[in-house]
Structure formats: structure tokens, C-alpha cells
Design a protein around this motif. Structure first.
Motif, PDB file in Angstrom:
ATOM      1  N   ILE A  13      -4.089  -2.419   0.051  1.00  0.00           N
ATOM      2  CA  ILE A  13      -4.997  -1.552   0.813  1.00  0.00           C
ATOM      3  C   ILE A  13      -4.990  -0.192   0.131  1.00  0.00           C
ATOM      4  N   SER A  14      -6.176   0.338  -0.144  1.00  0.00           N
ATOM      5  CA  SER A  14      -6.234   1.614  -0.851  1.00  0.00           C
ATOM      6  C   SER A  14      -7.607   2.254  -0.678  1.00  0.00           C
ATOM      7  N   GLN A  15      -7.626   3.497  -0.267  1.00  0.00           N
ATOM      8  CA  GLN A  15      -8.899   4.204  -0.193  1.00  0.00           C
ATOM      9  C   GLN A  15      -9.512   4.285  -1.582  1.00  0.00           C
ATOM     10  N   SER A  16      -8.754   4.838  -2.528  1.00  0.00           N
ATOM     11  CA  SER A  16      -9.287   5.133  -3.863  1.00  0.00           C
ATOM     12  C   SER A  16      -9.423   3.891  -4.730  1.00  0.00           C
ATOM     13  N   GLY A  17      -8.569   2.908  -4.480  1.00  0.00           N
ATOM     14  CA  GLY A  17      -8.525   1.752  -5.369  1.00  0.00           C
ATOM     15  C   GLY A  17      -7.860   2.072  -6.695  1.00  0.00           C
ATOM     16  N   GLU A  18      -7.248   3.243  -6.808  1.00  0.00           N
ATOM     17  CA  GLU A  18      -6.664   3.669  -8.094  1.00  0.00           C
ATOM     18  C   GLU A  18      -5.198   4.082  -7.978  1.00  0.00           C
ATOM     19  N   THR A  19      -4.610   3.942  -6.824  1.00  0.00           N
ATOM     20  CA  THR A  19      -3.225   4.405  -6.658  1.00  0.00           C
ATOM     21  C   THR A  19      -2.297   3.633  -7.600  1.00  0.00           C
ATOM     22  N   ALA A  20      -1.561   4.385  -8.425  1.00  0.00           N
ATOM     23  CA  ALA A  20      -0.796   3.777  -9.523  1.00  0.00           C
ATOM     24  C   ALA A  20       0.190   2.719  -9.037  1.00  0.00           C
ATOM     25  N   ALA A  34       2.197  11.676  12.366  1.00  0.00           N
ATOM     26  CA  ALA A  34       3.222  12.557  11.781  1.00  0.00           C
ATOM     27  C   ALA A  34       2.866  12.899  10.339  1.00  0.00           C
ATOM     28  N   LEU A  35       2.385  11.909   9.588  1.00  0.00           N
ATOM     29  CA  LEU A  35       2.007  12.173   8.189  1.00  0.00           C
ATOM     30  C   LEU A  35       0.883  13.203   8.119  1.00  0.00           C
ATOM     31  N   LYS A  36      -0.108  13.050   8.996  1.00  0.00           N
ATOM     32  CA  LYS A  36      -1.221  14.010   8.986  1.00  0.00           C
ATOM     33  C   LYS A  36      -0.700  15.414   9.261  1.00  0.00           C
ATOM     34  N   LEU A  37       0.161  15.545  10.276  1.00  0.00           N
ATOM     35  CA  LEU A  37       0.619  16.889  10.639  1.00  0.00           C
ATOM     36  C   LEU A  37       1.419  17.514   9.499  1.00  0.00           C
ATOM     37  N   LYS A  38       2.338  16.753   8.896  1.00  0.00           N
ATOM     38  CA  LYS A  38       3.166  17.364   7.846  1.00  0.00           C
ATOM     39  C   LYS A  38       2.314  17.687   6.618  1.00  0.00           C
ATOM     40  N   GLU A  39       1.384  16.821   6.321  1.00  0.00           N
ATOM     41  CA  GLU A  39       0.577  16.966   5.110  1.00  0.00           C
ATOM     42  C   GLU A  39      -0.291  18.229   5.135  1.00  0.00           C
ATOM     43  N   ILE A  40      -0.900  18.517   6.267  1.00  0.00           N
ATOM     44  CA  ILE A  40      -1.833  19.652   6.251  1.00  0.00           C
ATOM     45  C   ILE A  40      -1.336  20.899   6.975  1.00  0.00           C
ATOM     46  N   ALA A  48       0.854  -1.193   0.000  1.00  0.00           N
ATOM     47  CA  ALA A  48       0.000   0.000   0.000  1.00  0.00           C
ATOM     48  C   ALA A  48       0.889   1.242   0.000  1.00  0.00           C
ATOM     49  N   CYS A  49       0.263   2.421  -0.047  1.00  0.00           N
ATOM     50  CA  CYS A  49       0.994   3.689  -0.013  1.00  0.00           C
ATOM     51  C   CYS A  49       0.412   4.597   1.066  1.00  0.00           C
ATOM     52  N   GLY A  50       1.263   5.478   1.579  1.00  0.00           N
ATOM     53  CA  GLY A  50       0.819   6.559   2.473  1.00  0.00           C
ATOM     54  C   GLY A  50       0.068   6.043   3.685  1.00  0.00           C
ATOM     55  N   THR A  51      -1.084   6.656   3.918  1.00  0.00           N
ATOM     56  CA  THR A  51      -1.892   6.291   5.074  1.00  0.00           C
ATOM     57  C   THR A  51      -2.311   4.824   5.018  1.00  0.00           C
ATOM     58  N   SER A  52      -2.617   4.344   3.827  1.00  0.00           N
ATOM     59  CA  SER A  52      -3.022   2.936   3.697  1.00  0.00           C
ATOM     60  C   SER A  52      -1.867   2.002   4.065  1.00  0.00           C
ATOM     61  N   PHE A  53      -0.641   2.436   3.794  1.00  0.00           N
ATOM     62  CA  PHE A  53       0.536   1.672   4.227  1.00  0.00           C
ATOM     63  C   PHE A  53       0.565   1.605   5.757  1.00  0.00           C
ATOM     64  N   GLY A  55     -11.588  15.158   1.739  1.00  0.00           N
ATOM     65  CA  GLY A  55     -10.335  15.742   2.237  1.00  0.00           C
ATOM     66  C   GLY A  55      -9.159  14.931   1.712  1.00  0.00           C
ATOM     67  N   VAL A  56      -8.121  15.630   1.246  1.00  0.00           N
ATOM     68  CA  VAL A  56      -6.933  14.917   0.761  1.00  0.00           C
ATOM     69  C   VAL A  56      -6.303  14.108   1.894  1.00  0.00           C
ATOM     70  N   ALA A  57      -6.340  14.669   3.083  1.00  0.00           N
ATOM     71  CA  ALA A  57      -5.808  13.937   4.237  1.00  0.00           C
ATOM     72  C   ALA A  57      -6.792  12.830   4.602  1.00  0.00           C
ATOM     73  N   SER A  58      -6.317  11.617   4.532  1.00  0.00           N
ATOM     74  CA  SER A  58      -7.198  10.469   4.755  1.00  0.00           C
ATOM     75  C   SER A  58      -7.463  10.290   6.257  1.00  0.00           C
ATOM     76  N   THR A  59      -8.728  10.177   6.602  1.00  0.00           N
ATOM     77  CA  THR A  59      -9.084  10.021   8.029  1.00  0.00           C
ATOM     78  C   THR A  59      -9.973   8.796   8.217  1.00  0.00           C
ATOM     79  N   SER A  68      -5.992  11.416  -5.202  1.00  0.00           N
ATOM     80  CA  SER A  68      -5.724  10.081  -5.708  1.00  0.00           C
ATOM     81  C   SER A  68      -4.486  10.159  -6.600  1.00  0.00           C
ATOM     82  N   VAL A  69      -3.478   9.359  -6.267  1.00  0.00           N
ATOM     83  CA  VAL A  69      -2.203   9.457  -6.989  1.00  0.00           C
ATOM     84  C   VAL A  69      -2.176   8.391  -8.079  1.00  0.00           C
ATOM     85  N   THR A  70      -2.690   8.772  -9.247  1.00  0.00           N
ATOM     86  CA  THR A  70      -2.873   7.794 -10.314  1.00  0.00           C
ATOM     87  C   THR A  70      -1.699   7.781 -11.289  1.00  0.00           C
TER      88      THR A  70
HETATM   89  O1  M6R Z   1      -6.117   5.852  -2.192  1.00  0.00           O
HETATM   90  P1  M6R Z   1      -4.968   5.275  -1.440  1.00  0.00           P
HETATM   91  O2  M6R Z   1      -5.333   4.789  -0.081  1.00  0.00           O
HETATM   92  O3  M6R Z   1      -4.268   4.175  -2.226  1.00  0.00           O
HETATM   93  O4  M6R Z   1      -3.940   6.455  -1.291  1.00  0.00           O
HETATM   94  C1  M6R Z   1      -2.675   6.245  -0.732  1.00  0.00           C
HETATM   95  C2  M6R Z   1      -2.032   7.556  -0.347  1.00  0.00           C
HETATM   96  O5  M6R Z   1      -1.835   8.371  -1.487  1.00  0.00           O
HETATM   97  C3  M6R Z   1      -2.838   8.339   0.675  1.00  0.00           C
HETATM   98  O6  M6R Z   1      -3.125   7.556   1.803  1.00  0.00           O
HETATM   99  C4  M6R Z   1      -2.105   9.598   1.134  1.00  0.00           C
HETATM  100  O7  M6R Z   1      -0.949   9.240   1.843  1.00  0.00           O
HETATM  101  C5  M6R Z   1      -3.030  10.480   1.969  1.00  0.00           C
HETATM  102  N1  M6R Z   1      -3.111  11.797   1.406  1.00  0.00           N
HETATM  103  C6  M6R Z   1      -2.610  10.604   3.404  1.00  0.00           C
HETATM  104  O8  M6R Z   1      -3.490  11.371   4.144  1.00  0.00           O
END
Ligand code: M6R
Length: 364
Positions: free
Chosen positions: A102-109, A239-245, A55-60, A154-158, A360-362
């Protein structure tokens, strides 16, 4: 759409009790049926000897939390890796491994590419935990569990993160019962999941206290987040949440690593946040902090209110709801979400659309 909320992030933080309950209730009854993970789940789960999470980011980070659950509670070996590393590395595959994305969007490249590239490998199957139905990862995985967070703007995943954790704990039970997890233990986890929305609600009621605590961070440029064991990934997520926003540099460390380097950084520009539900970490931290107190170091501790800690000079304790161990990564994350939110709002950043980031980082 925002109702009484100033930002989607805050609205989504407050939606968590409902989202967590909806995700848990997604399984038929409270039996955590295999079928909740899709057709054919039982057959695939029967063959699982190890789990590889990608996974990436928060999902990681939710995957990092799940590793503790899968190994401790279900006795299943688990590896977790960020997708952008996993996909480009020559790996040695344990036989009997399930690939879990694991992915919120299901589209992370990168996560999608990891799934596609892994197709040629000898996995027993693939499972995705995603929040968006009919997304690429959902379409291309053998098994699917959809979190019921609802649309996350919100870009910041909660709420996506905390509902992923619910799904991952249910997955732990599904594998655990094949691997000798006692019926009482299964019931204990189900009970904890059932009560989870209440504990999160109690945490939301600490909002004003957390806002007050957040004020100390506004003039700062750096911060450290510490956790031990399963709370280390919770610290990473904080830490990711704080730096991100808020654009404040925030780094997470396993608490035991503090004296192996980062302690040198601590001064009055470096608040230290400790995710310390029990006493072990706090006692150790206190002795570390003695060394930095004279240099202005300040500690913010999120601790179980029954642990009986009280604030003292340069140590601010935020008493958290008393809750079962498995609920803590979720409950403490909610407190850290609120902390970041209030810091960011007071700094005047674009909370829902932080600079340079996309929801979504596609693309790679
Ligand atoms: O959609 P995804 O869960 O695959 O996205 C992964 C990351 O790009 C995402 O969690 C990102 O780290 C968030 N902006 C964190 O809040």
C-alpha cells in the motif's frame, strides 16, 4: 490552486467526500468486480489463503485497519508489517499468501524493495493499492488498484489514507465472497461505502467544534491517543498526524495497555484522546481517568452521538455522526485530521511541509 483554503492539507481533507466516492465508483457498477484490481485478479484471488500487507507510515496504518476487516469479515488470515522491517527479516511464508503493498506515491523505497525482494518467495501474486499511476510499485506488481484521491500535495497524508481504506474494504469483499461472506453482508458493506461520503461530509461540518477543542493542545508537549480493536490503528494515525505537523509528541496505545505503563505519564501536560465510538472503551477509560483526574489529566473523546455521552469536568466529548461500523475508521480519522491541522496552524508550523520530512521517501 488553493482556492479558499489556507493550506493544501485542509483542501485535501475537504476533498475527501469526492475522493472516496470516486475511488468506490472506480469499479464497474457497484458489484466490486474483480477486474477493478487488474487483469487476472480473479485467478489470483481464487488462490489466496492469506494476505501479507507491507507498507510505511500512514499507508501502514491503513493496512492495520484492513487486517481487522480481512480477518473478521472475510475470514482471511492477515499479517501487516512496516516495509523496513519486513524486508530485512527472515520470514516463514504461509503457502497461498498474496503480497499486498500500500503506498500513496508508489515510490517508497522500502516498500518497493520489499516487493522486489519478495519476488523470489512463493507468493500467489502481488497487489498494490497506490494513488499514482505508472509509479514503480504499480509497474512492478501483478495486480493494481488505483485510489482516486487525486494529487496529494500536503506531506501529511489525508485523502490518500481514507481512499486506501475504501480500496481495502472493496478488496475484503472480493476475497470474502470467495470465502463464504453472505450476500447480505456484501450488500451491507457496499451500502456503507455508498453512504460514506455523506458521513465524511457530516464530519467536516464539525470543523468549528474540532478547532475549538484543538486549542487545549497548543501549550502541550505530549499526548496519548487511545483506541480499541479497529480503532487502535485509527488512534495510531491520529497520533502520527499530530506529531508530524504540530511537533507535539503523540503516542498511540491500545486502550487496554494504558494501565500497563503509560498511565504513569498522565498529568496536566498530557491530554488523552480517545477514539471511542461505542461505550465500552469510554466506560473503561472513565475508571482509569478517575485515577488521573486529580493530577490534571484531561480526556478528549470522539464518540458516536447516539451513544449519548456528554462532557463533564475534564472529559470533553465530541459527538460524531452515527454511521455503520465499517465507516467508522474513515469517519473518525477525518476528525483527527482536522484536530491535528488546527493545532498545527495555531502553533504556526509549516503545515504542508513539516520540517525534516519529504512527501515521497525514495531513499532508505
Ligand atoms: O507514499 P507512501 O504511502 O508509500 O508513503 C508512506 C509514508 O512515507 C507516508 O504515509 C508518511 O508516513 C506520511 N507523511 C504520513 O502523513
Amino acid at each position: 490552486e488553493l482556492g479558499d483554503f489556507d493550506h493544501y492539507m485542509l483542501k485535501e481533507i475537504y476533498e475527501q467526500p469526492r475522493a472516496l466516492a470516486a475511488t468506490f465508483n472506480a469499479t464497474a457498477g457497484h458489484e466490486i468486480a474483480d477486474s477493478a484490481f487488474g487483469e487476472g485478479a480473479a485467478d489470483i484471488f481464487d488462490r489466496v489463503e492469506a494476505v501479507q500487507i507491507v507498507a510505511c507510515g500512514t499507508s501502514f496504518h491503513s493496512g492495520m485497519v484492513a487486517r481487522y476487516w480481512l480477518e473478521e469479515l472475510a475470514g482471511i488470515p492477515c499479517e501487516v508489517e512496516v516495509a523496513s522491517e519486513f524486508r530485512y527479516r527472515k520470514r516463514v511464508q504461509h503457502p497461498g499468501t498474496l503480497l499486498l503493498t500500500i503506498s500513496q506515491s508508489g515510490e517508497t523505497a522500502d516498500t518497493l524493495a520489499a516487493l522486489r525482494d519478495a519476488g523470489a518467495d512463493d507468493f500467489v501474486g502481488s497487489l498494490v493499492i497506490a494513488n499514482v499511476d505508472n509509479s514503480s510499485l504499480v509497474r512492478e506488481s501483478d495486480l493494481v488498484f488505483l485510489t482516486r484521491a487525486g494529487t496529494e500535495i500536503g506531506v501529511a497524508s489525508t485523502k490518500a489514507f481514507t481512499t486506501q481504506l475504501v480500496a481495502l474494504l472493496m478488496f475484503t469483499v472480493a476475497l470474502g465472497r470467495r470465502n463464504g461472506m453472505a450476500a447480505e453482508k456484501q450488500q451491507e458493506l457496499v451500502n456503507a461505502l455508498q453512504k460514506l461520503p455523506d458521513f465524511v461530509q457530516q464530519t467536516l461540518e464539525l470543523d468549528a467544534d474540532i478547532k475549538q477543542l484543538s486549542e487545549a493542545f497548543i501549550p502541550k508537549h505530549h499526548s496519548l491517543f487511545l483506541g480499541r480493536g479497529i480503532h487502535y490503528p485509527v488512534a495510531m494515525e491520529g497520533a502520527l498526524k499530530l506529531k508530524e505537523i504540530s511537533y507535539i509528541h503523540a503516542e498511540a496505545y491500545p486502550a487496554g495497555e494504558l494501565k500497563h505503563g503509560p498511565l504513569a505519564l498522565v498529568d496536566d501536560d498530557m491530554p488523552v484522546v480517545a477514539v471511542a465510538p461505542g461505550d465500552e472503551l469510554l466506560e473503561k477509560l472513565k475508571s482509569n481517568l478517575e485515577e488521573v483526574r486529580s493530577r490534571g489529566g484531561e480526556l478528549f473523546v470522539f464518540a458516536d452521538r447516539q451513544a449519548g455521552f456528554i462532557s463533564e469536568p475534564r472529559i470533553k466529548v465530541l459527538p460524531m455522526p452515527h454511521c455503520p461500523e465499517v465507516a467508522k475508521p474513515i469517519v473518525y480519522t477525518v476528525a483527527l485530521q482536522l484536530l491535528s491541522y488546527h493545532v498545527a496552524v495555531q502553533k504556526g508550523t509549516d503545515v504542508d511541509k513539516p520540517r525534516n520530512l519529504a512527501k515521497s521517501v525514495t531513499v532508505e
